[in-house]
Design a protein around this motif. Structure first.
Motif, PDB file in Angstrom:
ATOM      1  N   GLU A  71      38.001  10.089  25.881  1.00 60.22           N
ATOM      2  CA  GLU A  71      36.589   9.750  26.053  1.00 60.22           C
ATOM      3  C   GLU A  71      36.264   8.570  25.139  1.00 60.22           C
ATOM      4  N   LEU A  72      35.607   7.553  25.693  1.00 61.35           N
ATOM      5  CA  LEU A  72      35.324   6.340  24.933  1.00 61.35           C
ATOM      6  C   LEU A  72      34.286   6.563  23.837  1.00 61.35           C
ATOM      7  N   ARG A  73      33.357   7.477  24.016  1.00 64.67           N
ATOM      8  CA  ARG A  73      32.305   7.714  23.013  1.00 64.67           C
ATOM      9  C   ARG A  73      32.766   8.593  21.855  1.00 64.67           C
ATOM     10  N   THR A  74      33.726   9.480  22.110  1.00 63.59           N
ATOM     11  CA  THR A  74      34.123  10.447  21.080  1.00 63.59           C
ATOM     12  C   THR A  74      35.576  10.335  20.662  1.00 63.59           C
ATOM     13  N   GLY A  75      36.403   9.684  21.463  1.00 67.17           N
ATOM     14  CA  GLY A  75      37.833   9.601  21.181  1.00 67.17           C
ATOM     15  C   GLY A  75      38.600  10.862  21.538  1.00 67.17           C
ATOM     16  N   THR A  76      37.905  11.856  22.064  1.00 69.34           N
ATOM     17  CA  THR A  76      38.503  13.145  22.381  1.00 69.34           C
ATOM     18  C   THR A  76      39.408  13.053  23.606  1.00 69.34           C
ATOM     19  N   PRO A  77      40.622  13.615  23.521  1.00 70.02           N
ATOM     20  CA  PRO A  77      41.474  13.647  24.715  1.00 70.02           C
ATOM     21  C   PRO A  77      40.929  14.660  25.713  1.00 70.02           C
ATOM     22  N   LYS A  78      40.959  14.282  26.985  1.00 68.88           N
ATOM     23  CA  LYS A  78      40.458  15.167  28.039  1.00 68.88           C
ATOM     24  C   LYS A  78      41.559  15.999  28.662  1.00 68.88           C
ATOM     25  N   ASN A  79      42.801  15.637  28.401  1.00 68.85           N
ATOM     26  CA  ASN A  79      43.918  16.375  28.986  1.00 68.85           C
ATOM     27  C   ASN A  79      45.172  16.171  28.146  1.00 68.85           C
ATOM     28  N   LEU A  80      46.134  17.031  28.379  1.00 66.11           N
ATOM     29  CA  LEU A  80      47.418  16.933  27.697  1.00 66.11           C
ATOM     30  C   LEU A  80      48.246  15.809  28.329  1.00 66.11           C
ATOM     31  N   PRO A  81      49.235  15.265  27.668  1.00 68.31           N
ATOM     32  CA  PRO A  81      49.876  15.845  26.509  1.00 68.31           C
ATOM     33  C   PRO A  81      49.201  15.532  25.171  1.00 68.31           C
ATOM     34  N   ALA A  82      48.285  14.573  25.092  1.00 70.96           N
ATOM     35  CA  ALA A  82      47.606  14.309  23.822  1.00 70.96           C
ATOM     36  C   ALA A  82      46.646  15.451  23.515  1.00 70.96           C
ATOM     37  N   PHE A  83      46.585  15.839  22.242  1.00 72.80           N
ATOM     38  CA  PHE A  83      45.630  16.856  21.836  1.00 72.80           C
ATOM     39  C   PHE A  83      44.855  16.428  20.599  1.00 72.80           C
ATOM     40  N   GLU A  84      45.240  15.317  19.994  1.00 72.62           N
ATOM     41  CA  GLU A  84      44.512  14.777  18.847  1.00 72.62           C
ATOM     42  C   GLU A  84      43.664  13.597  19.301  1.00 72.62           C
ATOM     43  N   PRO A  85      42.427  13.487  18.816  1.00 69.42           N
ATOM     44  CA  PRO A  85      41.555  12.371  19.196  1.00 69.42           C
ATOM     45  C   PRO A  85      41.961  11.060  18.518  1.00 69.42           C
ATOM     46  N   VAL A  86      41.421   9.966  19.025  1.00 71.75           N
ATOM     47  CA  VAL A  86      41.577   8.649  18.409  1.00 71.75           C
ATOM     48  C   VAL A  86      40.251   8.283  17.728  1.00 71.75           C
ATOM     49  N   PRO A  87      40.290   7.425  16.697  1.00 74.60           N
ATOM     50  CA  PRO A  87      39.036   7.043  16.032  1.00 74.60           C
ATOM     51  C   PRO A  87      38.144   6.196  16.937  1.00 74.60           C
ATOM     52  N   VAL A  88      36.852   6.284  16.693  1.00 73.29           N
ATOM     53  CA  VAL A  88      35.845   5.500  17.412  1.00 73.29           C
ATOM     54  C   VAL A  88      35.081   4.678  16.374  1.00 73.29           C
ATOM     55  N   PHE A  89      34.879   3.398  16.669  1.00 71.75           N
ATOM     56  CA  PHE A  89      34.254   2.482  15.716  1.00 71.75           C
ATOM     57  C   PHE A  89      32.918   1.954  16.232  1.00 71.75           C
ATOM     58  N   PRO A  90      31.978   1.669  15.310  1.00 70.19           N
ATOM     59  CA  PRO A  90      30.692   1.095  15.720  1.00 70.19           C
ATOM     60  C   PRO A  90      30.862  -0.299  16.314  1.00 70.19           C
ATOM     61  N   VAL A  91      30.102  -0.568  17.363  1.00 64.20           N
ATOM     62  CA  VAL A  91      30.113  -1.868  18.038  1.00 64.20           C
ATOM     63  C   VAL A  91      28.702  -2.443  18.000  1.00 64.20           C
ATOM     64  N   THR A  92      28.614  -3.729  17.668  1.00 61.41           N
ATOM     65  CA  THR A  92      27.357  -4.464  17.729  1.00 61.41           C
ATOM     66  C   THR A  92      27.604  -5.712  18.560  1.00 61.41           C
ATOM     67  N   ILE A  93      26.695  -5.999  19.464  1.00 56.56           N
ATOM     68  CA  ILE A  93      26.774  -7.249  20.232  1.00 56.56           C
ATOM     69  C   ILE A  93      25.836  -8.245  19.562  1.00 56.56           C
ATOM     70  N   ASP A  94      26.374  -9.384  19.160  1.00 62.86           N
ATOM     71  CA  ASP A  94      25.605 -10.438  18.501  1.00 62.86           C
ATOM     72  C   ASP A  94      25.779 -11.716  19.312  1.00 62.86           C
ATOM     73  N   GLY A  95      24.820 -11.954  20.205  1.00 60.49           N
ATOM     74  CA  GLY A  95      24.945 -13.098  21.107  1.00 60.49           C
ATOM     75  C   GLY A  95      26.106 -12.880  22.048  1.00 60.49           C
TER      76      GLY A  95
END
Length: 109
Positions: A71-95
């Motif tokens: 999931e792009l907002r949480t980094g949570t895997p939705k299915n196997l084989p991955a079971f550990e999430p990935v980090p999610v970072f703040p995004v700012t659009i500047d121009g």
């Protein structure tokens, strides 16, 4: 906030991703099907595969090697084989720039 330029807004197409490295951290900059830009850790937690080389569908990115979706907002895997999430970072659009803060993750998995 310690955000830095990751890429240009036009560098990422809808339903695609690009990989950038910021402060030694591989980050996937992803534009979902609604056109919103996200920043997540680029490395699949299952197989050390670059997620930016995968497939974007709706609000997820799928690892091309083994099919785990994150999931792009949480980094949570939705299915196997991955079971550990990935980090999610703040995004700012500047121009026309996409700024990402890898020092202060929203979700540090």
């Amino acid at each position: 906030m310690t955000a830095q330029r990751a890429c240009g807004v036009d560098d990422v197409s809808v339903s695609s991703a690009v990989m950038v490295e910021l402060d030694g951290i591989a980050v996937a900059i992803v534009k979902d099907s609604a056109g919103e830009i996200h920043a997540i850790g680029d490395t699949c937690t299952h197989g050390e595969i670059s997620l930016s080389e995968g497939f974007v569908e709706g609000d997820t990115i799928e690892c091309w090697a083994h099919g785990s979706q994150f999931e792009l907002r949480t980094g949570t895997p939705k299915n196997l084989p991955a079971f550990e999430p990935v980090p999610v970072f703040p995004v700012t659009i500047d121009g026309d720039d996409v700024l990402v803060d890898v020092q202060n993750p929203l979700i540090n998995n």
